[in-house]
Design a protein around this motif. Sequence first.
Motif, PDB file in Angstrom:
ATOM      1  N   THR A 169       0.831  -1.208   0.000  1.00  0.00           N
ATOM      2  CA  THR A 169       0.000   0.000   0.000  1.00  0.00           C
ATOM      3  C   THR A 169       0.865   1.258   0.000  1.00  0.00           C
ATOM      4  OG1 THR A 169      -1.796  -1.156   1.125  1.00  0.00           O
ATOM      5  CG2 THR A 169      -1.807   1.234   1.264  1.00  0.00           C
ATOM      6  N   GLN A 170       2.008   1.226   0.691  1.00  0.00           N
ATOM      7  CA  GLN A 170       2.905   2.390   0.699  1.00  0.00           C
ATOM      8  C   GLN A 170       3.457   2.662  -0.696  1.00  0.00           C
ATOM      9  OE1 GLN A 170       3.012   4.252   3.363  1.00  0.00           O
ATOM     10  NE2 GLN A 170       1.699   2.740   4.372  1.00  0.00           N
ATOM     11  N   HIS A 173       0.730   4.434  -2.675  1.00  0.00           N
ATOM     12  CA  HIS A 173       0.637   5.851  -2.310  1.00  0.00           C
ATOM     13  C   HIS A 173       1.782   6.658  -2.949  1.00  0.00           C
ATOM     14  CE1 HIS A 173      -2.319   4.473   0.593  1.00  0.00           C
ATOM     15  NE2 HIS A 173      -2.566   5.708   0.955  1.00  0.00           N
ATOM     16  N   ASP A 196      -9.786   1.615  -3.923  1.00  0.00           N
ATOM     17  CA  ASP A 196      -9.449   1.026  -2.633  1.00  0.00           C
ATOM     18  C   ASP A 196     -10.504  -0.009  -2.250  1.00  0.00           C
ATOM     19  OD1 ASP A 196      -8.512   0.520  -0.107  1.00  0.00           O
ATOM     20  OD2 ASP A 196      -9.261   2.380   0.774  1.00  0.00           O
ATOM     21  N   THR A 200      -7.647   1.108   3.105  1.00  0.00           N
ATOM     22  CA  THR A 200      -6.316   1.483   3.608  1.00  0.00           C
ATOM     23  C   THR A 200      -5.784   2.768   2.979  1.00  0.00           C
ATOM     24  OG1 THR A 200      -5.375  -0.020   1.954  1.00  0.00           O
ATOM     25  CG2 THR A 200      -5.619  -0.871   4.189  1.00  0.00           C
ATOM     26  N   ARG A 202      -4.936   6.517   2.636  1.00  0.00           N
ATOM     27  CA  ARG A 202      -4.726   7.596   3.598  1.00  0.00           C
ATOM     28  C   ARG A 202      -4.198   8.843   2.883  1.00  0.00           C
ATOM     29  NH1 ARG A 202      -7.335   4.501   5.733  1.00  0.00           N
ATOM     30  NH2 ARG A 202      -7.128   3.437   7.751  1.00  0.00           N
ATOM     31  N   ALA A 204      -3.387  11.664   4.036  1.00  0.00           N
ATOM     32  CA  ALA A 204      -2.297  12.311   4.783  1.00  0.00           C
ATOM     33  C   ALA A 204      -0.935  11.794   4.323  1.00  0.00           C
ATOM     34  CB  ALA A 204      -2.478  12.071   6.285  1.00  0.00           C
ATOM     35  N   ARG A 205      -0.892  10.520   3.931  1.00  0.00           N
ATOM     36  CA  ARG A 205       0.368   9.942   3.426  1.00  0.00           C
ATOM     37  C   ARG A 205       0.773  10.626   2.123  1.00  0.00           C
ATOM     38  NH1 ARG A 205       3.952   7.858   5.825  1.00  0.00           N
ATOM     39  NH2 ARG A 205       4.504   6.180   4.429  1.00  0.00           N
ATOM     40  N   TYR A 226     -10.160   9.215  -6.032  1.00  0.00           N
ATOM     41  CA  TYR A 226     -10.236   8.072  -5.111  1.00  0.00           C
ATOM     42  C   TYR A 226     -11.653   7.524  -5.043  1.00  0.00           C
ATOM     43  CZ  TYR A 226     -11.070   5.950  -0.519  1.00  0.00           C
ATOM     44  OH  TYR A 226     -11.484   5.126   0.499  1.00  0.00           O
ATOM     45  N   ARG A 228     -13.869   4.095  -3.061  1.00  0.00           N
ATOM     46  CA  ARG A 228     -13.870   2.912  -2.180  1.00  0.00           C
ATOM     47  C   ARG A 228     -14.852   1.899  -2.743  1.00  0.00           C
ATOM     48  NH1 ARG A 228     -13.450  -1.204   0.730  1.00  0.00           N
ATOM     49  NH2 ARG A 228     -13.538  -1.197   3.004  1.00  0.00           N
TER      50      ARG A 228
END
Length: 373
Positions: A169-170, A173, A196, A200, A202, A204-205, A226, A228
């Motif tokens: 996931t990182q 992002h 998504d 997960t 985010r 903010a990331r 984005y 969901r």
Amino acid sequence: ILPPALTVRLTAATQKSNDKPGKQSTNIMEALQQQHQEYQDDGQQQQEEGEEIAVTYQTLDLLQEHGIAANDIQKLNDAGYYTVESVAHATVRKLSEVKGISEAKVLKLKDIVKTLVPMDFKTAADALEDRKSIVTLTTGSTELDKLLEGGIETGSLTEVFGEFRTGKTQLCHTLCVTCQMSITDGGAEGKAIYLDTEGTFRPARLQEIATRFGMDPAVALENVAYARAHNSEHQMELLKMAAAIMAQDRYALIVVDSATALFRTDYVGRGELSERQMQMAQFLRQLTRLAEEFGVAVFITNQVVANPDGMSFAKDSTKPIGGNIIAHASTTRLRLRKGRGENRICTVFDSPTLPEADCQFAVGPQGICDATE
């Protein structure tokens, strides 16, 4: 080397000057200097962008010039067809299922799009030239980019799988931010779409990662669409919506995190296995189609399952779920494993061009970065 758009304009200037042989070379040089100056002002990244825009897709509005009614184009849009290429790549049977489009109209459509979309043979030399214009997206890690020979490839489907906490996931992002950067910096100057399925995502990331790369966090967030997904059917519907918004603006990346999670829970047991695989194959086919039509990088994550056939003391007793369906759909497959501390290990599991090798990277507060000792 001149960009294609510049070459076309120079050719036009040459043709105009053919009436005055004495001034032909002067006119060509003047046109060359003028256009070259414009090209320099645009910056080197505009060359790549111009190439991408010139060859990616054509909107369905073009069909009106060939006698297709506007209401028929609207019907195609409602069914999820937004580009001439999507109509060209679809089968007659699929197009016949569109409400309000008769078989005679489908055959007429097919005849028209054949003249607009090249679908015949070409030489390997031409294919090599086409491959040279492919852009890669930096992952944020020098070693990982080196392993992937530049980064995540646009125009194809890349799958990454591994256990929880391996950085899947990182990586998603980080790519959502790097795809917005200029081509000279390892981006593709396009927006990103993030589907998504696990909850997960985010934002903010993204802000932290954008700050790391010297971008305005507010702009970076605006450039990521984005959604969901709540079930596998909704997941398919979102792909249709994605095609609609991609036909309106320049996009460089589609992320699906994860592509298999909802199929895994919506279809349970061996009795529903074949239906699950068929639906998953349809979803992956749509993703591949979007990658080819719009020239975007499609990046999907996949979960793993413990392999009961393997011994418990085996080096890696897990395998990616989805079986052969997802294995054949993915162009490049990457396996992620945990390393020491924040380090992770990426292995090229399957690729038509990359050799089997591995490298280390790290997951930091600002996304994917180089491994720490």
